[in-house]
Each structure stands twice: as structure tokens, then as C-alpha cells.
Design a protein around this motif. Sequence first.
Motif, PDB file in Angstrom:
ATOM      1  N   ALA A 308       1.565   2.033 -37.201  1.00 40.10           N
ATOM      2  CA  ALA A 308       3.010   2.023 -37.458  1.00 40.10           C
ATOM      3  C   ALA A 308       3.782   2.062 -36.148  1.00 40.10           C
ATOM      4  CB  ALA A 308       3.383   3.205 -38.351  1.00 40.10           C
ATOM      5  N   HIS A 309       3.289   2.859 -35.210  1.00 38.93           N
ATOM      6  CA  HIS A 309       3.906   2.964 -33.887  1.00 38.93           C
ATOM      7  C   HIS A 309       3.867   1.612 -33.171  1.00 38.93           C
ATOM      8  CE1 HIS A 309       5.132   5.490 -30.440  1.00 38.93           C
ATOM      9  NE2 HIS A 309       4.322   4.766 -29.692  1.00 38.93           N
ATOM     10  N   MET A 310       2.764   0.882 -33.326  1.00 39.18           N
ATOM     11  CA  MET A 310       2.613  -0.410 -32.640  1.00 39.18           C
ATOM     12  C   MET A 310       3.568  -1.463 -33.183  1.00 39.18           C
ATOM     13  SD  MET A 310       0.670   0.244 -30.251  1.00 39.18           S
ATOM     14  CE  MET A 310       0.566  -1.422 -29.598  1.00 39.18           C
ATOM     15  N   LYS A 311       3.960  -1.342 -34.427  1.00 35.76           N
ATOM     16  CA  LYS A 311       4.949  -2.282 -34.960  1.00 35.76           C
ATOM     17  C   LYS A 311       6.302  -2.091 -34.275  1.00 35.76           C
ATOM     18  CE  LYS A 311       2.847  -3.123 -39.472  1.00 35.76           C
ATOM     19  NZ  LYS A 311       2.991  -3.084 -40.944  1.00 35.76           N
ATOM     20  N   ARG A 312       6.601  -0.865 -33.889  1.00 40.28           N
ATOM     21  CA  ARG A 312       7.838  -0.611 -33.148  1.00 40.28           C
ATOM     22  C   ARG A 312       7.743  -1.189 -31.736  1.00 40.28           C
ATOM     23  NH1 ARG A 312       8.529   5.547 -33.210  1.00 40.28           N
ATOM     24  NH2 ARG A 312      10.527   5.050 -32.213  1.00 40.28           N
ATOM     25  N   HIS A 313       6.558  -1.098 -31.130  1.00 40.05           N
ATOM     26  CA  HIS A 313       6.353  -1.753 -29.833  1.00 40.05           C
ATOM     27  C   HIS A 313       6.611  -3.258 -29.952  1.00 40.05           C
ATOM     28  CE1 HIS A 313       4.765   1.170 -26.937  1.00 40.05           C
ATOM     29  NE2 HIS A 313       4.143   1.773 -27.941  1.00 40.05           N
ATOM     30  N   ALA A 314       6.098  -3.845 -31.007  1.00 39.12           N
ATOM     31  CA  ALA A 314       6.225  -5.294 -31.186  1.00 39.12           C
ATOM     32  C   ALA A 314       7.684  -5.722 -31.279  1.00 39.12           C
ATOM     33  CB  ALA A 314       5.464  -5.740 -32.432  1.00 39.12           C
ATOM     34  N   GLU A 315       8.509  -4.913 -31.913  1.00 38.56           N
ATOM     35  CA  GLU A 315       9.923  -5.247 -32.044  1.00 38.56           C
ATOM     36  C   GLU A 315      10.617  -5.304 -30.683  1.00 38.56           C
ATOM     37  OE1 GLU A 315      11.427  -6.230 -34.841  1.00 38.56           O
ATOM     38  OE2 GLU A 315       9.421  -6.092 -35.714  1.00 38.56           O
ATOM     39  N   ILE A 316      10.127  -4.521 -29.740  1.00 35.33           N
ATOM     40  CA  ILE A 316      10.682  -4.540 -28.382  1.00 35.33           C
ATOM     41  C   ILE A 316      10.131  -5.707 -27.584  1.00 35.33           C
ATOM     42  CG2 ILE A 316      10.785  -3.267 -26.196  1.00 35.33           C
ATOM     43  CD1 ILE A 316      10.677  -0.677 -27.895  1.00 35.33           C
ATOM     44  N   LEU A 317       8.850  -5.998 -27.755  1.00 37.17           N
ATOM     45  CA  LEU A 317       8.186  -7.023 -26.936  1.00 37.17           C
ATOM     46  C   LEU A 317       8.484  -8.448 -27.390  1.00 37.17           C
ATOM     47  CD1 LEU A 317       4.691  -5.365 -26.422  1.00 37.17           C
ATOM     48  CD2 LEU A 317       6.427  -5.755 -24.677  1.00 37.17           C
ATOM     49  N   ARG A 318       8.631  -8.650 -28.698  1.00 36.25           N
ATOM     50  CA  ARG A 318       8.762 -10.008 -29.220  1.00 36.25           C
ATOM     51  C   ARG A 318       9.929 -10.785 -28.589  1.00 36.25           C
ATOM     52  NH1 ARG A 318       9.452  -8.943 -34.395  1.00 36.25           N
ATOM     53  NH2 ARG A 318       7.241  -8.453 -34.594  1.00 36.25           N
ATOM     54  N   PRO A 319      11.129 -10.198 -28.468  1.00 39.30           N
ATOM     55  CA  PRO A 319      12.219 -10.956 -27.836  1.00 39.30           C
ATOM     56  C   PRO A 319      11.933 -11.324 -26.380  1.00 39.30           C
ATOM     57  CG  PRO A 319      13.076  -9.049 -29.033  1.00 39.30           C
ATOM     58  CD  PRO A 319      11.588  -8.891 -28.988  1.00 39.30           C
ATOM     59  N   LYS A 320      11.139 -10.507 -25.707  1.00 37.53           N
ATOM     60  CA  LYS A 320      10.823 -10.798 -24.303  1.00 37.53           C
ATOM     61  C   LYS A 320       9.872 -11.989 -24.192  1.00 37.53           C
ATOM     62  CE  LYS A 320      11.833  -6.195 -22.612  1.00 37.53           C
ATOM     63  NZ  LYS A 320      11.481  -5.121 -21.676  1.00 37.53           N
ATOM     64  N   PHE A 321       8.875 -12.021 -25.054  1.00 38.16           N
ATOM     65  CA  PHE A 321       8.003 -13.195 -25.077  1.00 38.16           C
ATOM     66  C   PHE A 321       8.812 -14.450 -25.403  1.00 38.16           C
ATOM     67  CE2 PHE A 321       4.660 -10.167 -24.894  1.00 38.16           C
ATOM     68  CZ  PHE A 321       3.502 -10.837 -24.549  1.00 38.16           C
ATOM     69  N   ASP A 322       9.739 -14.328 -26.339  1.00 40.90           N
ATOM     70  CA  ASP A 322      10.562 -15.479 -26.727  1.00 40.90           C
ATOM     71  C   ASP A 322      11.435 -15.970 -25.573  1.00 40.90           C
ATOM     72  OD1 ASP A 322       9.515 -15.584 -29.267  1.00 40.90           O
ATOM     73  OD2 ASP A 322      11.136 -14.416 -30.187  1.00 40.90           O
ATOM     74  N   ILE A 323      11.927 -15.040 -24.756  1.00 38.17           N
ATOM     75  CA  ILE A 323      12.725 -15.437 -23.592  1.00 38.17           C
ATOM     76  C   ILE A 323      11.904 -16.327 -22.667  1.00 38.17           C
ATOM     77  CG2 ILE A 323      13.704 -14.548 -21.422  1.00 38.17           C
ATOM     78  CD1 ILE A 323      14.786 -12.171 -23.082  1.00 38.17           C
ATOM     79  N   VAL A 324      10.663 -15.957 -22.437  1.00 39.26           N
ATOM     80  CA  VAL A 324       9.795 -16.761 -21.564  1.00 39.26           C
ATOM     81  C   VAL A 324       9.499 -18.108 -22.203  1.00 39.26           C
ATOM     82  CG1 VAL A 324       7.575 -16.883 -20.373  1.00 39.26           C
ATOM     83  CG2 VAL A 324       8.785 -14.687 -20.543  1.00 39.26           C
ATOM     84  N   PHE A 325       9.083 -18.095 -23.465  1.00 42.41           N
ATOM     85  CA  PHE A 325       8.759 -19.353 -24.145  1.00 42.41           C
ATOM     86  C   PHE A 325       9.965 -20.288 -24.169  1.00 42.41           C
ATOM     87  CE2 PHE A 325       5.690 -16.654 -26.880  1.00 42.41           C
ATOM     88  CZ  PHE A 325       4.702 -16.771 -25.919  1.00 42.41           C
ATOM     89  N   ASP A 326      11.128 -19.747 -24.531  1.00 42.33           N
ATOM     90  CA  ASP A 326      12.331 -20.578 -24.627  1.00 42.33           C
ATOM     91  C   ASP A 326      12.721 -21.146 -23.265  1.00 42.33           C
ATOM     92  OD1 ASP A 326      12.399 -19.971 -27.309  1.00 42.33           O
ATOM     93  OD2 ASP A 326      14.032 -18.508 -27.159  1.00 42.33           O
TER      94      ASP A 326
END
Length: 424
Positions: A308-326
Motif C-alpha cells: 500500500a505504501h508503494m502505491k503512494r510512491h508510484a503516485e509521486i514517481l509517475r509524473p516524473k517519468f512522464d516528464i522525461v518521456f514527454d
Amino acid sequence: MLKDMTKEQLLDFKSEVMKQYDNACAKKLKLDMSRGKPCAKQLVMSEGMLTALSTNEDCFTGATDCRNYGGLDGIDEMKEIFASILEVGKENILVGGNSSLNMMYDTVSRAMTFGVHGSDAPWSQQGKIKFLCPVPGYDRHFAICELLGIEMINIPLTGTGPDMDLVEKYVENDPSVKGIWCVPHYSNPTGETYSDEVVDRFASLKPAAKDFRIFWDNAYIIHDVIYGAKRVKNIYEACKAQGNEDRVFMYTSTSKISFPGAGVACLAASEANLAQIKKLLAIQTIGPDKLNQLRHVRFFKNADGILAHMKRHAEILRPKFDIVFDGFEKELTGLGIASWTKPTGGYFISLDVNDGCATRTYDLAKAAGVTLTNVGATFPYCKDPLDKNIRIAPSFPPEDELTQAVEVLCICIKLAAVEKLLAE
């Protein structure tokens, strides 16, 4: 495609990119995406751990007083959490201190000094020792081998794991090959996950060295950025089914789950392997930091709490990965000067620029105020044979800084590429 342009078109392209680069340099930026560190928002998520033990009574688990000596292989509750995550028995878990890298180093160092379970002699007394190194890979794995004088052999990654034809060739024909480094789930830096076929081929190897070991660094086993991705097949169970359960050492930790500098690490292995390790470990230490282990147990409670804790990590990390991809897709698509992986988890993105352009790209970025991972770090001896790979670490910078860093990086990739084409 840049390579299809005429010389005049290339010169015009370079002139425009140089203007963008000069503007970037004028901003005197200080941006850093050199290492895969959790950001401040991620660290705050675990601050409740700091007060998880507040009374003397909190420091007990059953009859065990975690303030005192003992417990060489860790407390049972922490073993249970790691056993659930790694899908092995509690009897296969040894819980250590804060660093799985430390445990990996100790395992290799012990093997050099004493051998592993089943060795006829310490590795250091068996002549030249070699390790296979999937590339691009994790620089700190390679540093262990280099420090201990172990020769490293590059094994290309394929997108679903190492080139197993090459792995089989070396392991099954050369008794000096004693080990292979693996980051099987969200590999560092490519982000790929080893396929079931690759895991099964590892389990079925017929090593020329009977004391060959697979070093299975499952650092990112539950580090999904996009949920629903397939988990890597259980290497221990695959080896056990072939009667080869002694072949693999598995590692993981909470270093990017709780606090990176104050997490808990573990080694999972066969009972025979652990018996040999614990006999030697008893000389090295009276026991790990059980209070830190207990803090983690009190805070997370169980493996489900960690997930459950890792899902909260993912919410923070996902936009950062998207910034790089975009950013890459917007600025580099169609130019034929770069390609990149799009992992669904882990902490890194692997960027390949044109052959011979990585060092120049790095130097241009550094001069413009953007710090990247050193070129060559993803290869043994820090030598990228094609000078093309750059590890991208998007986790640490704030989103606005990361956006700027990616923009500058794309300018540098373009400038390095057009310079090389004009020089040919």
C-alpha cells in the motif's frame, strides 16, 4: 532524420540549436539527476517510523528485547515480511542492516576468502575469477568486482533479460566463471523485466564451476510506477525444481521504500547456503540493528502494508517519468539521434544516443548546469564500448527542475549529434 540532411541543412540546424544551448547556459542552472534517490516527498511518507518505538515496552517482540545483543539473522516479523515479498520460506531469509549492497559485497568477499557452500577452495585460490555482467547495468555491482580483482565479461541485455545463449556459453564451458549479476525486475537502468524463459534457463544451467552463483538483486521487486505489470518469475523456486536451490543468492531491501539510509536489507538463499554464511557471520557481528527492523514492522505491520505504501510512491514517481518521456518524444522523435526505454517501474530510464555521442552530450549538459550519471557508469570498468548509453534518474528533482533538465538534455543530444555528423 538528421543523417538525411544536406551539409547546409545541418549547419542551419546546428546554428539554431547553438542559440538554444547558449540561452540555457546563460540561465546558470544547477540541476541534478545523476542518482536514483527518493525525493523529499517520498521521505516524508515514512516519518511515522521515527516515533514507532516510544517506550521501553515498544522495544520487545515476544520475549526478545530488541535493545540487546543477539538475533544474528534478524527478528521473525521482519523475516516474514521479506519472505512474503520474495515468495520464499522464512527459513530462507537472513535479515541484515540497512544496505543490500553491503550484503552483496560481503557475500562476494566471503566467497573470495572462504568459498561458498560446495566450494573446493576459496575463490581467491582458484586462479582468475570471472563474473558475467549484463549491460547496461548497475555501477556498484561492477565496482565490487573491480575492487576484488574479479574479471568482468559484458553480456548484452535483450529487453527480456540477458542474452542467455552467451550466458550458457560462458557458464557451461568456463570453470573460472563464478557468478553473474542480475537486476531481474525493472533492471537498472533499462527497466526491463526478465522473462519466464530467461528465469527457467538460469535454473537449468549446467555450470562448469560447481560453486557458480547467481546474484539476484531484486531491488525493485515491488517498485511499480504503473500497476498491473507482470512480476518476475521466482528464481529460487525455479532452481529448486531443477535440484539447484543452492545456485542463487537473492537480495532486496526497504531502501527506496522507507528511508534509503536507514532501511532494512535481506539475503534469501537455500538453508545450506545460509548455514555456511551464518557460521562466518557470527564472527563478524553479534547481530544487526533489531530496533530498526522492529520500527519497520510496527510502521508497515506486514507485506500488505508495504505494498500500500508503494502505491503512494508510484503516485509521486509517475509524473516524473512522464516528464522525461514527454520531453524526449517532443524534442527527439523522428531525428534518429536517440532511443530510450519506457519502463513501468523501478527508478531509471536508459537513454541511448548516437554512437560516440554520450560523452559529448554529458560534457555539454554539465557546462549548462545539468548533472547526469557519469558516462560509462553502466558498464564494467566505466567503459561504454560505443559511448552511447546515459542513465536517466528522474526521481529526485522537483518536477519543475526535472522539466528544465530534460529540455537542456535534449538540446545537448541534438548538438552532440549534429557536431558528429558534420565532422564525418
